[in-house]
Design an enzyme around this catalytic site. Structure first.
Site, PDB file in Angstrom:
ATOM      1  N   ARG A 118      81.033 -24.071 -57.656  1.00  0.00           N
ATOM      2  CA  ARG A 118      81.577 -22.820 -58.319  1.00  0.00           C
ATOM      3  C   ARG A 118      81.504 -22.951 -59.709  1.00  0.00           C
ATOM      4  O   ARG A 118      82.269 -21.921 -60.608  1.00  0.00           O
ATOM      5  CB  ARG A 118      82.991 -22.414 -57.737  1.00  0.00           C
ATOM      6  N   LYS A 140      71.956 -14.606 -68.022  1.00  0.00           N
ATOM      7  CA  LYS A 140      71.158 -13.991 -66.881  1.00  0.00           C
ATOM      8  C   LYS A 140      70.668 -15.154 -66.266  1.00  0.00           C
ATOM      9  O   LYS A 140      69.767 -15.874 -66.864  1.00  0.00           O
ATOM     10  CB  LYS A 140      70.272 -13.009 -67.131  1.00  0.00           C
ATOM     11  N   GLU A 182      58.423  -9.851 -75.912  1.00  0.00           N
ATOM     12  CA  GLU A 182      59.954  -9.669 -75.858  1.00  0.00           C
ATOM     13  C   GLU A 182      60.387  -9.695 -77.356  1.00  0.00           C
ATOM     14  O   GLU A 182      61.407  -8.904 -77.567  1.00  0.00           O
ATOM     15  CB  GLU A 182      60.573 -10.924 -75.142  1.00  0.00           C
ATOM     16  N   LYS A 224      69.903  -9.442 -79.559  1.00  0.00           N
ATOM     17  CA  LYS A 224      70.249  -9.760 -78.313  1.00  0.00           C
ATOM     18  C   LYS A 224      71.620 -10.219 -78.022  1.00  0.00           C
ATOM     19  O   LYS A 224      72.446  -9.801 -77.079  1.00  0.00           O
ATOM     20  CB  LYS A 224      69.460 -10.937 -77.727  1.00  0.00           C
ATOM     21  N   GLU A 234      75.550  -5.581 -68.037  1.00  0.00           N
ATOM     22  CA  GLU A 234      74.724  -4.733 -67.796  1.00  0.00           C
ATOM     23  C   GLU A 234      75.306  -3.441 -67.128  1.00  0.00           C
ATOM     24  O   GLU A 234      74.694  -2.901 -66.064  1.00  0.00           O
ATOM     25  CB  GLU A 234      73.500  -5.264 -67.060  1.00  0.00           C
ATOM     26  N   ARG A 238      72.991  -2.907 -72.052  1.00  0.00           N
ATOM     27  CA  ARG A 238      72.064  -4.059 -71.873  1.00  0.00           C
ATOM     28  C   ARG A 238      70.683  -3.819 -71.100  1.00  0.00           C
ATOM     29  O   ARG A 238      69.808  -4.442 -71.216  1.00  0.00           O
ATOM     30  CB  ARG A 238      72.980  -5.303 -70.987  1.00  0.00           C
ATOM     31  N   ASN A 242      65.394  -4.051 -70.675  1.00  0.00           N
ATOM     32  CA  ASN A 242      64.680  -3.975 -69.518  1.00  0.00           C
ATOM     33  C   ASN A 242      63.428  -2.993 -69.943  1.00  0.00           C
ATOM     34  O   ASN A 242      62.772  -2.606 -68.821  1.00  0.00           O
ATOM     35  CB  ASN A 242      65.204  -3.645 -68.191  1.00  0.00           C
ATOM     36  N   HIS A 245      60.289  -3.410 -67.951  1.00  0.00           N
ATOM     37  CA  HIS A 245      60.260  -4.532 -67.026  1.00  0.00           C
ATOM     38  C   HIS A 245      60.271  -4.043 -65.672  1.00  0.00           C
ATOM     39  O   HIS A 245      59.901  -4.952 -64.634  1.00  0.00           O
ATOM     40  CB  HIS A 245      61.768  -5.429 -67.262  1.00  0.00           C
ATOM     41  N   HIS A 249      57.889  -6.075 -63.494  1.00  0.00           N
ATOM     42  CA  HIS A 249      58.321  -7.176 -62.651  1.00  0.00           C
ATOM     43  C   HIS A 249      57.381  -6.969 -61.335  1.00  0.00           C
ATOM     44  O   HIS A 249      57.135  -7.433 -60.519  1.00  0.00           O
ATOM     45  CB  HIS A 249      59.802  -6.675 -61.944  1.00  0.00           C
ATOM     46  N   HIS A 262      55.196 -13.621 -67.600  1.00  0.00           N
ATOM     47  CA  HIS A 262      56.386 -12.624 -67.861  1.00  0.00           C
ATOM     48  C   HIS A 262      56.134 -11.666 -68.849  1.00  0.00           C
ATOM     49  O   HIS A 262      56.032 -10.531 -68.852  1.00  0.00           O
ATOM     50  CB  HIS A 262      57.849 -13.208 -67.710  1.00  0.00           C
TER      51      HIS A 262
HETATM   52  P1  NAD Z   1      58.076 -20.638 -68.608  1.00  0.00           P
HETATM   53  O1  NAD Z   1      59.401 -21.214 -68.409  1.00  0.00           O
HETATM   54  O2  NAD Z   1      57.182 -20.967 -67.471  1.00  0.00           O
HETATM   55  O3  NAD Z   1      57.431 -21.581 -69.623  1.00  0.00           O
HETATM   56  C1  NAD Z   1      56.026 -21.308 -70.064  1.00  0.00           C
HETATM   57  C2  NAD Z   1      55.003 -22.401 -69.963  1.00  0.00           C
HETATM   58  O4  NAD Z   1      55.367 -23.135 -71.037  1.00  0.00           O
HETATM   59  C3  NAD Z   1      55.446 -23.458 -68.674  1.00  0.00           C
HETATM   60  O5  NAD Z   1      54.245 -24.088 -68.436  1.00  0.00           O
HETATM   61  C4  NAD Z   1      56.069 -24.534 -69.620  1.00  0.00           C
HETATM   62  O6  NAD Z   1      56.229 -25.793 -68.999  1.00  0.00           O
HETATM   63  C5  NAD Z   1      55.653 -24.594 -70.796  1.00  0.00           C
HETATM   64  N1  NAD Z   1      56.385 -25.047 -71.851  1.00  0.00           N
HETATM   65  C6  NAD Z   1      57.606 -24.648 -72.234  1.00  0.00           C
HETATM   66  N2  NAD Z   1      58.083 -25.362 -73.316  1.00  0.00           N
HETATM   67  C7  NAD Z   1      56.861 -25.655 -73.992  1.00  0.00           C
HETATM   68  C8  NAD Z   1      56.649 -26.407 -74.947  1.00  0.00           C
HETATM   69  N3  NAD Z   1      57.392 -26.576 -75.990  1.00  0.00           N
HETATM   70  N4  NAD Z   1      55.342 -26.904 -75.230  1.00  0.00           N
HETATM   71  C9  NAD Z   1      54.334 -26.884 -74.623  1.00  0.00           C
HETATM   72  N5  NAD Z   1      54.815 -26.393 -72.921  1.00  0.00           N
HETATM   73  C10 NAD Z   1      55.722 -25.494 -72.840  1.00  0.00           C
HETATM   74  O7  NAD Z   1      58.008 -19.322 -69.165  1.00  0.00           O
HETATM   75  P2  NAD Z   1      58.902 -18.452 -69.971  1.00  0.00           P
HETATM   76  O8  NAD Z   1      57.954 -17.368 -70.809  1.00  0.00           O
HETATM   77  O9  NAD Z   1      59.468 -19.298 -71.131  1.00  0.00           O
HETATM   78  O10 NAD Z   1      60.087 -17.697 -69.494  1.00  0.00           O
HETATM   79  C11 NAD Z   1      59.614 -16.637 -68.398  1.00  0.00           C
HETATM   80  C12 NAD Z   1      60.687 -16.686 -67.486  1.00  0.00           C
HETATM   81  O11 NAD Z   1      62.017 -16.111 -68.032  1.00  0.00           O
HETATM   82  C13 NAD Z   1      60.641 -15.768 -66.208  1.00  0.00           C
HETATM   83  O12 NAD Z   1      61.001 -16.107 -64.966  1.00  0.00           O
HETATM   84  C14 NAD Z   1      61.489 -14.353 -66.442  1.00  0.00           C
HETATM   85  O13 NAD Z   1      61.815 -13.825 -65.554  1.00  0.00           O
HETATM   86  C15 NAD Z   1      62.586 -15.188 -67.178  1.00  0.00           C
HETATM   87  N6  NAD Z   1      63.221 -14.181 -68.228  1.00  0.00           N
HETATM   88  C16 NAD Z   1      64.769 -14.523 -68.230  1.00  0.00           C
HETATM   89  C17 NAD Z   1      65.373 -13.780 -68.936  1.00  0.00           C
HETATM   90  C18 NAD Z   1      66.888 -13.679 -68.930  1.00  0.00           C
HETATM   91  O14 NAD Z   1      67.700 -13.001 -69.564  1.00  0.00           O
HETATM   92  N7  NAD Z   1      67.395 -14.877 -68.048  1.00  0.00           N
HETATM   93  C19 NAD Z   1      64.891 -13.032 -69.946  1.00  0.00           C
HETATM   94  C20 NAD Z   1      63.572 -12.885 -69.930  1.00  0.00           C
HETATM   95  C21 NAD Z   1      62.819 -13.543 -69.128  1.00  0.00           C
HETATM   96  N1  GLY Z   2      66.351  -9.997 -70.654  1.00  0.00           N
HETATM   97  C1  GLY Z   2      67.037  -9.013 -70.186  1.00  0.00           C
HETATM   98  C2  GLY Z   2      68.741  -9.153 -70.196  1.00  0.00           C
HETATM   99  O1  GLY Z   2      68.993 -10.409 -70.647  1.00  0.00           O
HETATM  100  O2  GLY Z   2      69.172  -8.614 -70.077  1.00  0.00           O
END
Ligand code: NAD
Ligand code: GLY
Length: 360
Positions: A118, A140, A182, A224, A234, A238, A242, A245, A249, A262
């Protein structure tokens, strides 16, 4: 080093931004309260950065989970591997999980931390531009479902975020551009000065000018952190994060997770949202062209995939966390630098955008 704060009362936490931070042991240790530490990363990042992180954790009992790399592995099944390792290692409630990676690892690691017994403490070490400017901040966490992106998850804040600009040196150009999508979002939704700065400095960012990147990360995190402090779960502002998005999505799910990055899907979706904002009479043709031009300069796609027709888009967009009673709600732009809150959109206008924008 810059230190920003996400203000959330007794769950407030710092975001550290700077070069070489991954090697600064005291940044980690001051946020780890007990002996057991689980580092979660993936097969791409482990050979690059895992040893550097482990070197800072001498004196702790450390285990690691190395997950497969890719959006298609952002699933409940993959998170189960983290639980397996935590349980097999007899990790207790005062343990800390470190998520070392991009948004996929950060979202899954955070979700595992939220659920294990938890809730255990976790630290975000984001390694992509996208993760440093967006996903690691704000709590998130979660995974995808075959029927909808990020539909299973929790709000769960980390102890701190350590954003080391140096790790971006190993990121490929496509991933850097995806992160810029972003970054541009913050300019569009609430920071016109930043949008104009981005227009003027985009070549420096693409050339990985260290000063320009550090400024873009800091300004994005300031935006942010303010939004999250105001509206953690949200219920209001917040949702403006999106922008683009809901379209994005739908593109990620419809094309198959991992086909579009993404940030790429968000770039296309933001252009669709801009087109719809123009149809509402809020943006001019010149505004829309200006937005598309900035994404294009970043080498980001701006046209939706041909295989997604308007019916499929509508079906996919119906699965979205902003929807109420099955009604699609979208964030649009009332002008560049000002986003609307989620609004019920006129379906005819939406269909016009889906059928016309970016279609031959
Ligand atoms: P990712 O985590 O898939 O990373 C992209 C690629 O880069 C991967 O292949 C990873 O292994 C590689 N990588 C990472 N760091 C590296 C580095 N320093 N050097 C070389 N390679 C590296 O993708 P992302 O764009 O970081 O994240 C996308 C995800 O984030 C999506 O799932 C999206 O839904 C999520 N997201 C979440 C939020 C949130 O608020 N939680 C906000 C925006 C996006
Ligand atoms: N990336 C959207 C949020 O954090 O709310």
């Amino acid at each position: 080093m810059k230190k920003l704060q996400v203000e959330l009362g007794d769950r407030s936490y710092p975001i550290y931004i700077g070069a070489g931070l991954i090697n600064q042991a005291e940044l980690y240790t001051q946020h780890i309260k007990a002996k057991q530490v689980m580092v979660v990363t993936n097969t791409t990042i482990a050979p690059l950065y895992l040893d550097k992180v482990l070197k800072n954790l001498q004196g702790f009992t450390v285990e690691t989970v190395i997950l497969p790399d890719g959006e298609q592995f952002k699933t409940l099944e993959t998170v189960t591997h983290i639980f397996d390792k935590l349980l097999a290692g007899k990790f207790s409630r005062n343990a800390t999980l470190i998520a070392l990676g991009g948004g996929v690892i950060g979202d899954m690691g955070g979700f595992a931390a939220a659920c294990y017994q938890r809730g255990i403490a976790f630290v975000q070490i984001p390694t992509t531009l996208l993760a440093q400017v967006d996903s690691s901040v704000g709590g998130k966490t979660g995974v995808n479902h075959p029927l909808g992106k990020n539909m299973i998850g929790a709000f769960y804040q980390p102890q701190c975020v350590i954003a080391d600009a140096d790790v971006l040196d190993t990121l490929d150009d496509r991933q850097l551009s995806a992160g810029l999508a972003e970054v541009i979002k913050y300019g569009l939704i609430r920071d016109l000065d930043f949008f104009e700065w981005l227009e003027a400095n985009i070549n420096a960012l693409l050339a990985r000018d260290k000063q320009a990147l550090a400024y873009a990360i800091e300004r994005s995190c300031i935006n942010k952190a303010q939004i999250v402090s105001e509206d953690e779960t949200e219920t209001g502002v917040r949702a403006t994060l999106n922008l683009g998005h809901t379209f994005g999505h739908a593109i990620e799910t419809g094309a198959g997770y991992g086909t579009y990055l993404h940030g790429e899907a968000v770039a296309i979706g933001t252009c669709q949202a801009a087109d719809l904002s123009r149809r509402k009479g809020w943006l001019t043709d010149a505004d829309v062209d200006r937005i598309i031009a900035l994404f294009k300069k970043c080498n980001l796609p701006t046209q939706p995939p041909e295989q997604l027709d308007s019916d499929r888009f509508l079906e996919l967009m119906a699965v979205d966390k902003k929807n109420v009673n099955g009604q699609i709600r979208l964030i649009l732009l009332s002008k560049i630098g000002v986003a609307t809150l989620p609004i019920d959109v006129d379906k005819d206008l939406l269909i016009q955008t889906l059928n016309t924008y970016g279609r031959k």
